[in-house]
Design a protein around this motif. Structure first.
Motif, PDB file in Angstrom:
ATOM      1  N   PHE A 180     -26.187  -1.602   2.712  1.00  0.00           N
ATOM      2  CA  PHE A 180     -27.228  -1.729   1.694  1.00  0.00           C
ATOM      3  C   PHE A 180     -27.523  -3.204   1.352  1.00  0.00           C
ATOM      4  O   PHE A 180     -28.666  -3.652   1.420  1.00  0.00           O
ATOM      5  CB  PHE A 180     -26.797  -0.969   0.425  1.00  0.00           C
ATOM      6  CG  PHE A 180     -27.922  -0.716  -0.528  1.00  0.00           C
ATOM      7  CD1 PHE A 180     -28.633   0.475  -0.504  1.00  0.00           C
ATOM      8  CD2 PHE A 180     -28.293  -1.661  -1.479  1.00  0.00           C
ATOM      9  CE1 PHE A 180     -29.675   0.714  -1.384  1.00  0.00           C
ATOM     10  CE2 PHE A 180     -29.332  -1.440  -2.363  1.00  0.00           C
ATOM     11  CZ  PHE A 180     -30.022  -0.233  -2.312  1.00  0.00           C
ATOM     12  N   THR A 181     -26.482  -3.939   0.996  1.00  0.00           N
ATOM     13  CA  THR A 181     -26.683  -5.344   0.575  1.00  0.00           C
ATOM     14  C   THR A 181     -27.300  -6.164   1.693  1.00  0.00           C
ATOM     15  O   THR A 181     -28.205  -6.983   1.460  1.00  0.00           O
ATOM     16  CB  THR A 181     -25.330  -5.961   0.157  1.00  0.00           C
ATOM     17  OG1 THR A 181     -24.648  -5.021  -0.658  1.00  0.00           O
ATOM     18  CG2 THR A 181     -25.511  -7.241  -0.624  1.00  0.00           C
ATOM     19  N   ASP A 182     -26.827  -5.925   2.920  1.00  0.00           N
ATOM     20  CA  ASP A 182     -27.323  -6.714   4.061  1.00  0.00           C
ATOM     21  C   ASP A 182     -28.788  -6.420   4.346  1.00  0.00           C
ATOM     22  O   ASP A 182     -29.561  -7.332   4.674  1.00  0.00           O
ATOM     23  CB  ASP A 182     -26.478  -6.403   5.310  1.00  0.00           C
ATOM     24  CG  ASP A 182     -24.992  -6.580   5.036  1.00  0.00           C
ATOM     25  OD1 ASP A 182     -24.537  -7.733   4.935  1.00  0.00           O
ATOM     26  OD2 ASP A 182     -24.296  -5.562   4.885  1.00  0.00           O
ATOM     27  N   VAL A 183     -29.179  -5.140   4.236  1.00  0.00           N
ATOM     28  CA  VAL A 183     -30.585  -4.787   4.491  1.00  0.00           C
ATOM     29  C   VAL A 183     -31.470  -5.369   3.383  1.00  0.00           C
ATOM     30  O   VAL A 183     -32.544  -5.919   3.650  1.00  0.00           O
ATOM     31  CB  VAL A 183     -30.755  -3.250   4.593  1.00  0.00           C
ATOM     32  CG1 VAL A 183     -32.232  -2.891   4.746  1.00  0.00           C
ATOM     33  CG2 VAL A 183     -29.967  -2.694   5.765  1.00  0.00           C
ATOM     34  N   VAL A 184     -30.992  -5.276   2.130  1.00  0.00           N
ATOM     35  CA  VAL A 184     -31.777  -5.800   1.004  1.00  0.00           C
ATOM     36  C   VAL A 184     -32.024  -7.302   1.161  1.00  0.00           C
ATOM     37  O   VAL A 184     -33.093  -7.818   0.804  1.00  0.00           O
ATOM     38  CB  VAL A 184     -31.080  -5.471  -0.339  1.00  0.00           C
ATOM     39  CG1 VAL A 184     -31.722  -6.237  -1.494  1.00  0.00           C
ATOM     40  CG2 VAL A 184     -31.158  -3.971  -0.609  1.00  0.00           C
ATOM     41  N   ASN A 185     -31.059  -8.008   1.745  1.00  0.00           N
ATOM     42  CA  ASN A 185     -31.228  -9.454   1.969  1.00  0.00           C
ATOM     43  C   ASN A 185     -32.398  -9.760   2.892  1.00  0.00           C
ATOM     44  O   ASN A 185     -32.953 -10.853   2.877  1.00  0.00           O
ATOM     45  CB  ASN A 185     -29.943 -10.060   2.557  1.00  0.00           C
ATOM     46  CG  ASN A 185     -28.855 -10.161   1.489  1.00  0.00           C
ATOM     47  OD1 ASN A 185     -29.157 -10.137   0.299  1.00  0.00           O
ATOM     48  ND2 ASN A 185     -27.601 -10.245   1.914  1.00  0.00           N
ATOM     49  N   CYS A 186     -32.763  -8.780   3.738  1.00  0.00           N
ATOM     50  CA  CYS A 186     -33.871  -8.979   4.684  1.00  0.00           C
ATOM     51  C   CYS A 186     -35.234  -8.782   4.029  1.00  0.00           C
ATOM     52  O   CYS A 186     -36.269  -8.922   4.684  1.00  0.00           O
ATOM     53  CB  CYS A 186     -33.740  -8.014   5.865  1.00  0.00           C
ATOM     54  SG  CYS A 186     -32.248  -8.275   6.832  1.00  0.00           S
TER      55      CYS A 186
END
Length: 910
Positions: free
Chosen positions: A53-59
């Motif tokens: 979740f956090t990694d995708v949101v960073n994109c």
């Protein structure tokens, strides 16, 4: 994702999640984009990628629209399960809602509306307010729909922030698509609210009619459906509306056509000019006919709607009956509907054409269709007196074909024709009697027996014909037995000779001594007493003139028909049922996050408005969307008018379930669940009870405070049996020093908690003057024991043997006692634990009993006890092992009653 992106769906690598994590954090844009595509692909095929979740949101921080759409798609899917992390995306949403690119602004506001997380909704308000006034119509129309989504999550927030007014302003927008979306959103909100929100005035009417010409087809449907709720002031205004809507009849989209037809039909009620009405009928016929050239599924929907239209206005399609003739390749469901409409449109002018068609259909291969066609001929005969003879000649021709099911159906409809036209067509009875041996269907047999009995004096060998049926009397279905009984009595009354006398004795004996059917037995006894006491009175009763049956082709009640016509082009017009018969409207209430109160009774309640308790003036309280910790006073608020809502105190929706109002409860004192010391002077006592097959919460309030308490609301946390309030808590304002007791209807299996079964019931109660009170109650499982729990002895034995030994459990109740077998059986039967058998085992009695809870779960019970001696052993076999512990709790509490009885008896004796 495009067609060549299929590569993202396949992987053979190990450690996929760590690898994706690494790629999502890559410094290269293309690599990040590919990684997001892989994540979406994994999500699509059902893999859990929520840990990213956090990694995708960073994109999200990207200018690339395609990548942004993919990230937003991921967010919509996982925000509900990761509400705390979803807040990380809020800043990007707010920023994107002010992006120079209108597509990105619209995408941001659309996605925020789809993320159903209560914590995010307040952050959504400011961007949404801006987007509703955006310069770009695409953004405004997206924002309009977003308001409806937000209303579903938190209605009060929408009203407080003035979004409803903003939506109403958009109806005057210069872009027709914005108008259409505003109308769609307001209509959606109106459907879920109990008070008027979207009311069309003469001013809005002209705006909507203007937008109608320019918006897309689905926009037109929304506008037309909303216009159908508007009642014109007079005939002139009705004509004006119809004139503006009539061009929509030429539209290619069937939904637009039907919605236009709906408005025209409704407005025609107000138009007084017969010329205008006749002209409108002519205009509506071609578009309705055109609908029948579409694919079968659309044809079916059109036919179901046309079926209603021709019942109200048969003249519209009176000259178009040929379009309803069945084609050889029509699906059966289309053919059946066409038949219904043909019967409704049949008239003296076209009956010859129609009969030729029906006769053709009666030779087809589909048995159900053939039966319906034969029955249609009979219905036309009943409807059209002048055509009855032609219909009968067609039926006789079909009987001569000697196809068994055709003959039987023909006899059934001829019986109805005889009832419609008495003493007119009896000359054909001889032809019917030739087919006697072929009859094997109950309805056909019953019809033939009725004909023989009714016209026994005209049939020379009526006694022989009836005698042929009497041989199999005991095996015949009840329908045939009842007809045979009545026909034999008629024969005896018309021809009281020796043959019928012997027959009547045999029939009456069979129908009273040899049967266990109470209807048959009662009718036979009545006939027997009539014949033995006053044969003339018997003639008056049995041979009385029957009322003539009438045409049933327009079966619908006029008020129901009007209701259905107001819902043309919806499911209601396909089901031929009013919407409330199959739609459970969810009353709007602000909603806390569903998961918040899942684990503990101490946190996570949220206050929400409930239906008012003092009759016409429901009340609410402040602090609607905030979570309230235990025993922390909520800010009291003055009563304010509220719609008829069921509140959401524990964060879940409850559909209002109509329940018959119970009588005011009375009986023994209830267990105290909230003592007055805890409730700041308010004492609450309650328990679950079962009355007449329905579960109620018997609840009592004692007001020991110095103030009037009102606005009582109740909510139940998720629980093993999914118990929830089935209506509003009806408690009048409670004066100081007084008490009130009420029965609250409950519904089950709507509010289920996961995990092991538990008897814990967590309850929240509030009023306008105090904080929310929380307390725990126990769910007595015997309140769920159904009235259908009794088993036959053989069924019990078979069920016991069929269940494996692993499903048998036993428990000792050392403090329980059986004071008398009869008293115990009677007491348990009152709680739907039913006695099956009893046996002796040395000095103890063994009782076999059965009970059943909803969803068909049986409990096979064996109770072993010595009368008057403490200690009862309870063994049970059931397919549902998880419920056994709760079952034993219920049985132990039921058997404690016997101990109380014994103690009372001992005290009385002493």
């Amino acid at each position: 994702m495009s067609g060549h992106d299929s590569k993202y769906f396949s992987t053979t690598k190990k450690g996929e999640i760590p690898e994706l994590k690494e790629e999502l954090n890559s410094q290269y844009k293309d690599k990040r984009k590919d990684a997001v595509k892989k994540v979406i692909a994994a999500m699509t095929v059902g893999k859990d990628v929520s840990s990213l979740f956090t990694d995708v949101v960073n994109c999200m921080q990207t200018e690339n629209l395609e990548l942004k759409k993919l990230v937003y798609l991921y967010l919509i899917n996982y925000a509900k399960s990761q509400p705390d992390l979803a807040i990380l995306a809020v800043n990007t949403f707010v920023k994107d809602s002010q992006d120079p690119n209108p597509l990105i602004r619209a995408l941001a506001v659309r996605t925020m509306g789809c993320i159903r997380v209560d914590k995010i909704t307040e952050y959504l308000c400011d961007p949404l307010q801006r987007c509703l006034k955006d310069d770009d119509p695409y953004v405004r129309k997206t924002a309009a729909i977003c308001v409806a989504k937000l209303y579903d999550i938190n209605a009060e927030l929408v009203e407080d922030r003035g979004f409803l007014e903003a939506l109403k302003d958009l109806i005057s927008d210069n872009n027709p698509m914005v108008v259409a979306n505003a109308v769609a959103a307001l209509a959606e909100i109106q459907d879920s609210s109990t008070r008027p929100i979207f009311e069309i005035t003469s001013h809005t009417l002209s705006k909507l009619l203007t937008a109608l010409n320019e918006c897309t087809e689905w926009g037109q449907v929304f506008i037309l459906d909303s216009l159908s709720r508007y009642k014109a002031a007079d005939a002139r205004e009705a004509e004006n509306i119809v004139e503006r809507v009539t061009p929509r009849l030429q539209h290619a989209n069937c939904a637009v056509v039907l919605s236009a037809v709906k408005i025209i039909l409704l407005q025609m009620e107000l138009i007084t000019s017969t010329d205008v009405v006749r002209n409108l009928c002519k205009k509506m016929a071609p578009p309705l006919v055109t609908l029948l050239s579409a694919e079968p599924e659309i044809q079916y929907v059109a036919l179901r709607n046309i079926n209603l239209i021709v019942q109200k206005r048969p003249t519209i399609l009176a000259h178009e009956i040929k379009v309803f003739f069945c084609k050889y390749n029509d699906p059966i469901y289309v053919k059946m509907e066409k038949l219904e409409i043909m019967i409704k449109l049949a008239s003296d002018r076209n009956i010859d054409q129609v009969l030729l068609e029906f006769k053709e259909y009666a030779t087809e291969v589909d048995v159900d269709f053939v039966r319906k066609a034969v029955r249609a001929i009979g219905r036309c005969a009943i409807k059209l007196e002048r055509a009855a003879e032609r219909c009968i000649s067609v039926l006789l021709e079909l009987i001569k074909i000697k196809v068994n099911y055709v003959v039987q159906e023909a006899i059934i409809v001829i019986k109805d024709i005889f009832r419609r036209y008495p003493n007119t067509y009896e000359s054909i009875i001889a032809t019917l009697c030739e087919s006697l041996d072929t009859l094997d269907e109950p309805e056909a047999k019953a019809s033939m027996i009725w004909i023989i009995g009714e016209y026994a004096e005209r049939i020379d060998n009526a006694d022989e014909l009836l005698e042929s049926f009497l041989e199999t009397f005991p095996e015949e279905p009840a329908l045939v037995q009842l007809q045979l009984l009545t026909a034999t009595v008629k024969l005896f009354l018309k021809k009281p000779t020796e043959g019928p006398q012997q027959m009547i004795q045999a029939v009456l004996n069979n129908a009273t001594v040899e049967t266990d059917n109470p209807d048959l037995r009662d009718r036979a006894y009545i006939y027997w007493r009539l014949l033995s006491t006053d044969p003339e009175a018997a003639k008056d009763v049995v041979l009385a003139e029957k009322p003539v049956i009438s045409d049933d082709s327009n079966q619908l009640d006029s008020s129901l028909l009007d209701d259905l016509l107001a819902n043309i082009s919806t499911l209601s017009s396909v089901y031929h049922k009013p919407p409330e018969a199959f739609v459970s409207r969810v009353k709007t209430a602000p909603r806390a996050d569903d998961e918040e109160f899942a684990d503990t009774a101490e946190t996570g309640y949220s206050e929400s408005p409930s239906q008012g308790v003092d009759g016409a003036s429901p009340s609410s309280s402040a602090g609607t969307s905030s979570n309230v910790p235990v025993k922390q006073p909520a800010a009291p608020a003055a009563p304010a008018p509220m719609p008829d809502l069921l509140g959401d105190l524990m964060g879940m929706d409850n559909s209002i379930v109509p329940v018959d109002e119970p009588t005011a409860p009375s009986g023994p004192p209830l267990p105290v669940l909230l003592p007055s010391t805890t409730g700041q002077g308010l004492q609450i006592s309650a328990q679950l009870v079962r009355r007449d097959g329905q579960i109620f919460y018997d609840i009592s309030f004692d007001n020991g405070t110095q103030t009037v308490l009102d606005g009582f609301m109740i909510q139940f946390n998720k629980n093993t049996f999914g118990l929830a309030a089935g209506g509003a808590l009806q408690v009048s304002p409670l004066q100081p020093g007084t008490s009130a007791r009420t029965l609250l209807p409950m519904v089950a299996f709507q509010n289920l908690s996961p995990g092991a079964p538990s008897s814990l019931l967590q309850v929240a109660v509030k009023n306008n003057q105090q904080p929310v009170w929380y307390f725990n109650d126990k769910i007595p499982m015997h309140a769920f024991f159904g009235e259908d729990g009794k088993m036959e002895r053989t069924s019990f034995l078979e069920a016991w043997k069929s269940l494996p030994d692993d499903n048998e459990f036993s428990k000792e109740f050392p403090s329980s006692v059986v004071s008398s077998i009869d008293a115990t059986v009677e007491h348990l039967a009152a709680s739907n634990v039913f006695f099956i058998a009893k046996r002796k085992n040395s000095n103890k009695d063994v009782l076999y009993m059965s009970a059943k809870i909803p969803r068909g779960i049986p409990f096979l019970i064996e109770l072993t006890a010595a009368v008057g001696v403490p200690g009862v052993k309870c063994a049970v076999k059931t397919p549902n092992k998880e419920m056994v512990a709760l079952f034993f709790e219920a049985m132990e509490s039921l058997l404690k009653f016997e101990l109380l009885n014994l103690n009372k008896a001992l005290l009385t004796t002493n």
